[in-house]
Design a protein around this motif. Structure first.
Motif, PDB file in Angstrom:
ATOM      1  N   GLN A  19       0.823  -1.203   0.000  1.00  0.00           N
ATOM      2  CA  GLN A  19       0.000   0.000   0.000  1.00  0.00           C
ATOM      3  C   GLN A  19       0.863   1.261   0.000  1.00  0.00           C
ATOM      4  OE1 GLN A  19      -2.808  -0.216   3.233  1.00  0.00           O
ATOM      5  NE2 GLN A  19      -4.152  -1.637   2.134  1.00  0.00           N
ATOM      6  N   GLN A  20       1.973   1.217   0.698  1.00  0.00           N
ATOM      7  CA  GLN A  20       2.892   2.362   0.698  1.00  0.00           C
ATOM      8  C   GLN A  20       3.411   2.642  -0.704  1.00  0.00           C
ATOM      9  OE1 GLN A  20       5.886   1.335   3.593  1.00  0.00           O
ATOM     10  NE2 GLN A  20       4.389   1.129   5.240  1.00  0.00           N
ATOM     11  N   GLN A  22       1.923   1.925  -3.451  1.00  0.00           N
ATOM     12  CA  GLN A  22       0.812   2.454  -4.238  1.00  0.00           C
ATOM     13  C   GLN A  22       0.622   3.949  -3.988  1.00  0.00           C
ATOM     14  OE1 GLN A  22      -2.381  -0.118  -2.968  1.00  0.00           O
ATOM     15  NE2 GLN A  22      -1.822  -1.756  -4.393  1.00  0.00           N
ATOM     16  N   VAL A  23       0.782   4.363  -2.729  1.00  0.00           N
ATOM     17  CA  VAL A  23       0.684   5.788  -2.401  1.00  0.00           C
ATOM     18  C   VAL A  23       1.764   6.568  -3.135  1.00  0.00           C
ATOM     19  CG1 VAL A  23       0.931   7.501  -0.557  1.00  0.00           C
ATOM     20  CG2 VAL A  23      -0.403   5.425  -0.151  1.00  0.00           C
ATOM     21  N   ARG A  26       1.046   6.916  -6.857  1.00  0.00           N
ATOM     22  CA  ARG A  26       0.047   7.965  -7.134  1.00  0.00           C
ATOM     23  C   ARG A  26       0.657   9.351  -6.957  1.00  0.00           C
ATOM     24  NH1 ARG A  26      -3.474   4.199  -4.353  1.00  0.00           N
ATOM     25  NH2 ARG A  26      -3.163   5.310  -2.390  1.00  0.00           N
ATOM     26  N   TRP A 111       9.398   5.524   2.289  1.00  0.00           N
ATOM     27  CA  TRP A 111       8.539   4.855   1.312  1.00  0.00           C
ATOM     28  C   TRP A 111       9.015   5.109  -0.118  1.00  0.00           C
ATOM     29  CZ3 TRP A 111       2.712   5.859   2.902  1.00  0.00           C
ATOM     30  CH2 TRP A 111       2.527   5.463   4.244  1.00  0.00           C
ATOM     31  N   ALA A 199      -2.724  11.936  -3.134  1.00  0.00           N
ATOM     32  CA  ALA A 199      -2.179  10.603  -3.400  1.00  0.00           C
ATOM     33  C   ALA A 199      -2.532   9.607  -2.306  1.00  0.00           C
ATOM     34  CB  ALA A 199      -0.660  10.689  -3.545  1.00  0.00           C
ATOM     35  N   LEU A 200      -2.562  10.070  -1.067  1.00  0.00           N
ATOM     36  CA  LEU A 200      -2.819   9.191   0.070  1.00  0.00           C
ATOM     37  C   LEU A 200      -4.273   8.765   0.151  1.00  0.00           C
ATOM     38  CD1 LEU A 200      -1.704   7.937   2.762  1.00  0.00           C
ATOM     39  CD2 LEU A 200      -2.391  10.073   3.881  1.00  0.00           C
TER      40      LEU A 200
END
Length: 220
Positions: A19-20, A22-23, A26, A111, A199-200
């Motif tokens: 998930q990090q 992916q953030v 984005r 990240w 983004a988050l």
């Protein structure tokens, strides 16, 4: 339909590398921001530090000391100028974070990086996303020559439209302003906060800023 912010801000995010990533992806996919056409002469990096405070994902900010020559008394993310000691923007951001807050380097989990921002003046700014593991305010040891205080704001607070204002300039652009935290967040720090929240919190944070194309004088 907008997602609920709470669905995206589970503390487990701090342990979920997928998930990090992916953030960060984005964040990198957002439009690049270049406000000056002049060549970049100096480079800086900042850390966007997430941390867990009272069970809530929060953003950590610093209030710059009045002892500083530039931008004194303003809110910023930890960071500073990249120099010969720094092998990368990540190294620079983490080094400055440690120097300013006194928290151990080992507590920072990086990240990834966002797009470099070229402001109207001053150095380029490369934002690095990360989080502070086991954050405890009691462990802060501030560099008082640089930092007047460190404070945190729950992400859900700034994600709410009720806590966001804007300033529209005659040069035909609008900048966000975040209120109701310990300090008002404005300027380039507000822009970076706005981009990061976009983004988050996909589908939960409204990235649209008001803009009036033509002001008309009020009739008396």
């Amino acid at each position: 339909m907008l997602k609920k912010v709470s669905e995206l801000l589970h503390p487990a995010l701090l342990a979920n590398v997928t998930q990090q990533q992916q953030v960060v992806a984005r964040f990198q996919a957002l439009p690049k921001l270049r406000l000056s056409k002049e060549p970049v002469k100096k480079e800086a990096a900042i850390l966007i530090p997430l941390c867990l405070v009272d069970g809530k994902l929060s953003l950590l900010y610093t209030l710059r000391s009045n002892k500083l020559r530039n931008h004194r008394g303003q809110v910023s993310f930890p960071g500073g100028m990249k120099d010969a000691r720094d092998a990368s923007y990540e190294t620079c951001a983490v080094r400055e974070f440690v120097e300013e807050t006194g928290l151990p380097k080992e507590s920072v989990r990086v990240w990834g990086r966002g797009n470099t921002i070229i402001p109207y003046f001053g150095p380029s700014i490369t934002p690095i996303v990360g989080h502070v593991a086991d954050f405890a305010p009691s462990q802060l040891r501030l560099s008082t020559d640089e930092v007047a205080k460190v404070f945190t704001v729950p992400v859900e607070l700034f994600a709410s439209a009720a806590n966001r204002r804007h300033t529209q300039y005659r040069a035909n652009y609008t900048m966000p302003v975040f209120v109701n935290g310990d300090e008002t967040v404005w300027g380039i720090t507000a822009i970076i906060t706005h981009l990061f929240l976009t983004a988050l919190l996909p589908g939960a944070y409204s990235a649209s800023l008001p803009f009036v194309r033509k002001y008309e004088a009020l009739k008396s």
